[in-house]
Design a protein around this motif. Structure first.
Motif, PDB file in Angstrom:
ATOM      1  N   LYS A  77       4.287   8.686  15.622  1.00  0.00           N
ATOM      2  CA  LYS A  77       5.097   7.490  15.858  1.00  0.00           C
ATOM      3  C   LYS A  77       4.275   6.207  15.738  1.00  0.00           C
ATOM      4  O   LYS A  77       4.725   5.230  15.132  1.00  0.00           O
ATOM      5  CB  LYS A  77       5.755   7.579  17.237  1.00  0.00           C
ATOM      6  N   ASN A  78       3.057   6.202  16.282  1.00  0.00           N
ATOM      7  CA  ASN A  78       2.231   4.991  16.257  1.00  0.00           C
ATOM      8  C   ASN A  78       1.892   4.565  14.833  1.00  0.00           C
ATOM      9  O   ASN A  78       1.887   3.375  14.523  1.00  0.00           O
ATOM     10  CB  ASN A  78       0.949   5.201  17.063  1.00  0.00           C
ATOM     11  N   THR A  79       1.593   5.529  13.981  1.00  0.00           N
ATOM     12  CA  THR A  79       1.284   5.206  12.586  1.00  0.00           C
ATOM     13  C   THR A  79       2.485   4.540  11.920  1.00  0.00           C
ATOM     14  O   THR A  79       2.358   3.503  11.264  1.00  0.00           O
ATOM     15  CB  THR A  79       0.892   6.485  11.815  1.00  0.00           C
ATOM     16  N   THR A  80       3.641   5.129  12.103  1.00  0.00           N
ATOM     17  CA  THR A  80       4.862   4.585  11.492  1.00  0.00           C
ATOM     18  C   THR A  80       5.158   3.186  12.015  1.00  0.00           C
ATOM     19  O   THR A  80       5.460   2.281  11.239  1.00  0.00           O
ATOM     20  CB  THR A  80       6.053   5.520  11.760  1.00  0.00           C
ATOM     21  N   TYR A  81       5.058   2.988  13.325  1.00  0.00           N
ATOM     22  CA  TYR A  81       5.335   1.676  13.901  1.00  0.00           C
ATOM     23  C   TYR A  81       4.342   0.627  13.402  1.00  0.00           C
ATOM     24  O   TYR A  81       4.714  -0.524  13.184  1.00  0.00           O
ATOM     25  CB  TYR A  81       5.348   1.744  15.432  1.00  0.00           C
ATOM     26  N   THR A  82       3.095   1.013  13.200  1.00  0.00           N
ATOM     27  CA  THR A  82       2.100   0.085  12.662  1.00  0.00           C
ATOM     28  C   THR A  82       2.485  -0.362  11.260  1.00  0.00           C
ATOM     29  O   THR A  82       2.415  -1.550  10.922  1.00  0.00           O
ATOM     30  CB  THR A  82       0.700   0.747  12.645  1.00  0.00           C
ATOM     31  N   ILE A 140      13.207   5.926  11.581  1.00  0.00           N
ATOM     32  CA  ILE A 140      12.164   5.899  10.544  1.00  0.00           C
ATOM     33  C   ILE A 140      11.002   6.779  10.967  1.00  0.00           C
ATOM     34  O   ILE A 140      10.489   7.569  10.172  1.00  0.00           O
ATOM     35  CB  ILE A 140      11.685   4.460  10.268  1.00  0.00           C
ATOM     36  N   SER A 141      10.590   6.662  12.241  1.00  0.00           N
ATOM     37  CA  SER A 141       9.444   7.447  12.712  1.00  0.00           C
ATOM     38  C   SER A 141       9.752   8.940  12.699  1.00  0.00           C
ATOM     39  O   SER A 141       8.871   9.750  12.398  1.00  0.00           O
ATOM     40  CB  SER A 141       8.981   6.982  14.094  1.00  0.00           C
ATOM     41  N   LYS A 149       3.540  -4.134   9.812  1.00  0.00           N
ATOM     42  CA  LYS A 149       2.913  -4.751   8.638  1.00  0.00           C
ATOM     43  C   LYS A 149       3.968  -5.201   7.630  1.00  0.00           C
ATOM     44  O   LYS A 149       3.871  -6.293   7.060  1.00  0.00           O
ATOM     45  CB  LYS A 149       1.929  -3.786   7.978  1.00  0.00           C
ATOM     46  N   LEU A 150       4.965  -4.363   7.394  1.00  0.00           N
ATOM     47  CA  LEU A 150       6.035  -4.725   6.456  1.00  0.00           C
ATOM     48  C   LEU A 150       6.822  -5.934   6.961  1.00  0.00           C
ATOM     49  O   LEU A 150       7.186  -6.814   6.181  1.00  0.00           O
ATOM     50  CB  LEU A 150       6.975  -3.534   6.235  1.00  0.00           C
ATOM     51  N   GLU A 151       7.034  -5.980   8.249  1.00  0.00           N
ATOM     52  CA  GLU A 151       7.746  -7.116   8.841  1.00  0.00           C
ATOM     53  C   GLU A 151       6.920  -8.389   8.702  1.00  0.00           C
ATOM     54  O   GLU A 151       7.436  -9.443   8.330  1.00  0.00           O
ATOM     55  CB  GLU A 151       8.070  -6.820  10.299  1.00  0.00           C
ATOM     56  N   TYR A 200       0.840  -1.186   0.000  1.00  0.00           N
ATOM     57  CA  TYR A 200       0.000   0.000   0.000  1.00  0.00           C
ATOM     58  C   TYR A 200       0.878   1.240   0.000  1.00  0.00           C
ATOM     59  O   TYR A 200       2.072   1.172   0.309  1.00  0.00           O
ATOM     60  CB  TYR A 200      -0.941  -0.034   1.213  1.00  0.00           C
ATOM     61  N   ASP A 201       0.300   2.376  -0.350  1.00  0.00           N
ATOM     62  CA  ASP A 201       1.068   3.616  -0.450  1.00  0.00           C
ATOM     63  C   ASP A 201       1.836   3.913   0.835  1.00  0.00           C
ATOM     64  O   ASP A 201       2.999   4.325   0.786  1.00  0.00           O
ATOM     65  CB  ASP A 201       0.159   4.798  -0.798  1.00  0.00           C
ATOM     66  N   SER A 202       1.198   3.707   1.976  1.00  0.00           N
ATOM     67  CA  SER A 202       1.869   3.971   3.247  1.00  0.00           C
ATOM     68  C   SER A 202       3.086   3.061   3.425  1.00  0.00           C
ATOM     69  O   SER A 202       4.124   3.494   3.932  1.00  0.00           O
ATOM     70  CB  SER A 202       0.901   3.786   4.418  1.00  0.00           C
TER      71      SER A 202
END
Length: 117
Positions: A38-43, A26-27, A47-49, A5-7
């Motif tokens: 930060k929470n959005t980035t960690y989520t 990264i965050s 997902k990528l992991e 996804y774009d994110s």
């Protein structure tokens, strides 16, 4: 390959440009460039992991990519061709050439690329 996804692509771009990079770094970059918290980035990192596109290691949750930018680009391009052009690369090129004013140098370069295949 699972759809990115774009994110997820945005986070992958940060990783590719800076790896190895900590999740915290990264965050911080995502906050500055995209405006994410930060929470959005960690989520997105999680997902990528879980998709197997990055690995995260201790200490410091250091992230590295397990898939290249080129592989993602190829997969996304093929998805676009399949979705909008019935899988036909010829139809894609035809659509691109209809709207694009190409210089003679551009045309020569495209011919050379085709001949080298």
């Amino acid at each position: 390959m699972q759809k990115l996804y774009d994110s997820e692509i945005k986070v992958m771009e940060i990783i590719w440009e800076n790896e190895p990079i900590s999740a915290k770094q990264i965050s911080l970059i995502a906050a500055e460039q995209i405006g994410w918290n930060k929470n959005t980035t960690y989520t997105v990192i999680k997902k990528l992991e879980s998709k197997g596109y990055i690995k995260r290691e201790e200490p410091g949750f250091i992230c590295t990519s397990l898939i290249s930018r080129e592989d993602v680009c190829r997969a996304e391009t093929q998805s676009l061709i399949d979705k909008f052009f019935g899988g036909s690369k010829k139809a894609l090129f035809s659509a691109l050439l209809q709207d694009e004013k190409l210089s003679s140098e551009d045309l020569d370069e495209l011919r050379r690329m085709i001949e080298e295949r």
